[in-house]
Write a protein that holds these residues in place. Structure first.
Motif, PDB file in Angstrom:
ATOM      1  N   ASP A  40       0.558  -1.510  -0.380  1.00  0.00           N
ATOM      2  CA  ASP A  40      -0.588   0.273   0.124  1.00  0.00           C
ATOM      3  C   ASP A  40       1.047   1.235  -0.285  1.00  0.00           C
ATOM      4  O   ASP A  40       1.951   1.731   0.699  1.00  0.00           O
ATOM      5  CB  ASP A  40      -0.980  -0.230   1.225  1.00  0.00           C
ATOM      6  CG  ASP A  40      -1.787  -1.147   1.162  1.00  0.00           C
ATOM      7  OD1 ASP A  40      -2.317  -1.480   0.457  1.00  0.00           O
ATOM      8  OD2 ASP A  40      -1.840  -1.476   2.658  1.00  0.00           O
ATOM      9  N   ASN A  41       0.761   2.286  -0.683  1.00  0.00           N
ATOM     10  CA  ASN A  41       1.221   3.620  -0.315  1.00  0.00           C
ATOM     11  C   ASN A  41       1.090   4.028   0.750  1.00  0.00           C
ATOM     12  O   ASN A  41       0.208   5.297   0.816  1.00  0.00           O
ATOM     13  CB  ASN A  41       0.459   4.332  -1.607  1.00  0.00           C
ATOM     14  CG  ASN A  41       1.413   5.888  -1.973  1.00  0.00           C
ATOM     15  OD1 ASN A  41       2.454   5.748  -1.139  1.00  0.00           O
ATOM     16  ND2 ASN A  41       1.282   6.642  -2.690  1.00  0.00           N
ATOM     17  N   CYS A  42       1.719   3.825   1.776  1.00  0.00           N
ATOM     18  CA  CYS A  42       1.359   4.669   3.035  1.00  0.00           C
ATOM     19  C   CYS A  42       2.852   4.813   3.815  1.00  0.00           C
ATOM     20  O   CYS A  42       2.761   5.310   5.135  1.00  0.00           O
ATOM     21  CB  CYS A  42       0.710   3.631   3.443  1.00  0.00           C
ATOM     22  SG  CYS A  42       1.504   1.725   4.232  1.00  0.00           S
ATOM     23  N   LEU A  43       3.333   4.713   2.930  1.00  0.00           N
ATOM     24  CA  LEU A  43       5.483   5.016   3.323  1.00  0.00           C
ATOM     25  C   LEU A  43       5.505   6.429   3.734  1.00  0.00           C
ATOM     26  O   LEU A  43       4.620   7.373   2.960  1.00  0.00           O
ATOM     27  CB  LEU A  43       6.505   4.138   2.190  1.00  0.00           C
ATOM     28  CG  LEU A  43       7.511   4.344   3.255  1.00  0.00           C
ATOM     29  CD1 LEU A  43       7.789   3.473   4.060  1.00  0.00           C
ATOM     30  CD2 LEU A  43       8.409   4.262   2.108  1.00  0.00           C
ATOM     31  N   ALA A  44       5.965   6.925   5.429  1.00  0.00           N
ATOM     32  CA  ALA A  44       6.415   7.537   5.793  1.00  0.00           C
ATOM     33  C   ALA A  44       7.050   8.823   4.454  1.00  0.00           C
ATOM     34  O   ALA A  44       7.939   8.261   4.162  1.00  0.00           O
ATOM     35  CB  ALA A  44       6.876   7.870   7.167  1.00  0.00           C
ATOM     36  N   GLU A  45       6.417  10.294   4.582  1.00  0.00           N
ATOM     37  CA  GLU A  45       7.457  11.113   3.353  1.00  0.00           C
ATOM     38  C   GLU A  45       7.806  12.102   4.109  1.00  0.00           C
ATOM     39  O   GLU A  45       7.489  12.307   5.766  1.00  0.00           O
ATOM     40  CB  GLU A  45       5.816  11.870   2.442  1.00  0.00           C
ATOM     41  CG  GLU A  45       5.533  10.496   1.648  1.00  0.00           C
ATOM     42  CD  GLU A  45       4.574  11.560   1.194  1.00  0.00           C
ATOM     43  OE1 GLU A  45       4.860  12.537   0.821  1.00  0.00           O
ATOM     44  OE2 GLU A  45       3.527  11.431   0.171  1.00  0.00           O
TER      45      GLU A  45
END
Length: 144
Positions: A40-45
């Motif tokens: 999922d696109n959920c990695l901290a930026e």
């Protein structure tokens, strides 16, 4: 590597942070909804603030949580991975960008290419498989 646990406003985060301060893997949980950065696109930026609201955890604690959270997807990974070989040419569609590179979908799994900074989300990417990332359940792509 540093490993942190954060509980904030009903969300729980387990994050693996590299020496430059960027998240490499992450589990996000709120209520019964769980997201994992390998699917999922959920990695901290950006750079992760490891001081505020954070509890340091061990690598073993993080890996235990990672293993348990990714376990339902391992069978899919093992089955799909058998369809691909190192050196095989493939194409996929870029879904998002992580510090690792462009994350793209190919069939029921995902891959990573570290050379797609000039491409955009939803554009096609192609190249040859250069390896497998077992932790993230990704194909590694070498663009040509």
């Amino acid at each position: 590597m540093k490993y942190i646990f954060v509980e904030f406003e009903g969300f729980q985060y387990w994050i693996e942070v590299n020496q430059h301060g960027f998240a490499l893997r992450q589990i996000t949980k709120v209520n019964d909804c769980v997201q994992i950065s390998c699917r999922d696109n959920c990695l901290a930026e950006g750079i992760v603030d490891i001081d505020d609201y954070c509890q340091q955890i061990t690598a073993q604690q993080f890996e235990h949580m990672w293993h348990n959270t990714t376990k339902p997807f391992r069978r899919i990974w093992e089955i799909e991975k058998e369809k691909y070989a190192i050196g095989q040419r493939i194409s996929g569609v870029i879904q998002y960008f992580y510090p690792h590179g462009a994350i793209f979908s190919v069939g029921r799994i995902q891959g990573c290419s570290n050379r797609s900074t000039s491409q955009s989300i939803h554009s096609e990417i192609s190249g040859v498989i250069s390896g497998f990332d077992e932790k993230n359940m990704w194909l590694f792509l070498k663009e040509e």
